[in-house]
Every structure is written in structure tokens, then in C-alpha cells.
Design an enzyme around this catalytic site. Structure first.
Site, PDB file in Angstrom:
ATOM      1  N   ASN A  78       0.808  -1.247  -0.034  1.00  0.00           N
ATOM      2  CA  ASN A  78       0.230   0.016  -0.024  1.00  0.00           C
ATOM      3  C   ASN A  78       0.916   1.305   0.006  1.00  0.00           C
ATOM      4  OD1 ASN A  78      -1.481  -1.973   2.203  1.00  0.00           O
ATOM      5  ND2 ASN A  78      -2.699  -1.470   0.313  1.00  0.00           N
ATOM      6  N   ILE A  85       0.891   6.816   0.161  1.00  0.00           N
ATOM      7  CA  ILE A  85       0.274   5.777   0.744  1.00  0.00           C
ATOM      8  C   ILE A  85      -1.202   5.580   0.381  1.00  0.00           C
ATOM      9  CG2 ILE A  85      -0.245   5.435   3.266  1.00  0.00           C
ATOM     10  CD1 ILE A  85       1.736   7.501   4.265  1.00  0.00           C
ATOM     11  N   CYS A  86      -1.532   4.462   0.147  1.00  0.00           N
ATOM     12  CA  CYS A  86      -2.950   4.165  -0.124  1.00  0.00           C
ATOM     13  C   CYS A  86      -3.651   3.792   1.151  1.00  0.00           C
ATOM     14  CB  CYS A  86      -2.993   2.795  -1.135  1.00  0.00           C
ATOM     15  SG  CYS A  86      -4.615   2.454  -1.601  1.00  0.00           S
ATOM     16  N   LEU A  87      -4.556   4.812   1.647  1.00  0.00           N
ATOM     17  CA  LEU A  87      -5.007   4.663   3.019  1.00  0.00           C
ATOM     18  C   LEU A  87      -6.550   5.613   2.875  1.00  0.00           C
ATOM     19  CD1 LEU A  87      -4.949   3.638   5.726  1.00  0.00           C
ATOM     20  CD2 LEU A  87      -3.558   6.050   6.390  1.00  0.00           C
TER      21      LEU A  87
END
Length: 148
Positions: A78, A85-87
Site C-alpha cells: 500500500n 500511501i494508499c489509505l
């Protein structure tokens, strides 16, 4: 409340009650640009590493999320090579009720429990799903190389 007042309040709250294994604060005198550090969680392949992040608050914070990037290289499905950041809470699930402290804790959780079904790096997600031991070995190697 203006964005600078809100950021100053969060800084003071962080000083009083810092989240476990995280720290953050302004770079120099710029209240809108912070640096943070996260200790690799002990129950993860990132244990023993210290990961640095760059945080930029938008002028319309907290109505828009902060931009948070890893500046330390990390092997994670992620988080890409640019440190993005993939959040969800840094994107469409952001809410003005969230604080930087909650964001840092969510990033810590992501280090312990990756989300391979919403990857930023599909190749790493594939290894995570099909060969967890290989994923953990590579993540440990990168941690030793870049974060210790």
C-alpha cells in the site's frame, strides 16, 4: 477555527499525549510542513526500523486531508516507491474530525495489517497473497537496509 490554529492545537495535543511509537512536529518554523517518525511495529516485518514521513497540511485543513508521504523506502503493497500511501482516510474517507494522531496510528496499523485488496503496488500485493514468507523476508531486508 483557522487551519493554523487547528494545526497548533494538534501539535500541542501530540506533545501532551503522543501516539505509541510515533512522533511528529513542524520542520523549522513552518506549521504547514511537518516531519513524523514511526517505529516499525514489533509484530511486523518492519520491527526495529524507524520510518520517516513528510506531512504537508493544506491551507483548508481540516476540511481537506494532510498529504502524508514516506521519505524512508519501505516494501509494502500500500506504499509505493515515491512514498505515497494508499489509505482511505487520506482520501475519500477523510473527515475534519480526524487528527494527525489518528492518521499516524492508522499508518502504524497498515504496517501490521497490509491491505492487499486495495494495493498501490500490485506486484507486492501479489507476493503478499501468494507467498507471505517471501513478502516478509523482503520487507525485513528493506527495513534493515533503509530504516535501521
Amino acid at each position: 477555527m483557522s487551519s493554523s490554529k487547528r494545526i497548533a492545537k494538534e501539535l500541542s495535543d501530540l506533545g501532551r499525549d503522543p501516539p505509541a511509537s510515533c512522533s511528529a512536529g513542524p520542520v523549522g518554523d513552518d506549521l504547514y510542513h511537518w516531519q513524523a517518525s514511526i517505529m516499525g511495529p514489533s509484530d511486523s516485518p518492519y520491527a526495529g526500523g524507524v520510518f520517516f514521513l513528510s506531512i504537508h497540511f493544506p491551507t483548508d485543513y481540516p476540511f481537506k486531508p494532510p498529504k502524508v508521504n514516506f521519505t524512508t523506502k519501505i516494501y509494502h503493497p500500500n506504499i509505493n516507491s515515491s512514498g505515497n500511501i494508499c489509505l482511505d482516510i487520506l482520501k475519500d474517507q477523510w473527515s475534519p474530525a480526524l487528527t494527525l494522531s489518528k492518521v499516524l496510528l492508522s499508518i502504524c496499523s497498515l504496517l501490521t495489517d497490509a491491505n492487499p485488496d486495495d494495493p498501490l503496488v500490485p506486484e507486492i500485493a501479489q507476493i503478499y497473497k501468494t507467498d507471505k514468507a517471501k513478502y516478509e523476508a523482503t520487507a525485513k531486508e528493506w527495513t534493515k537496509k533503509y530504516a535501521v
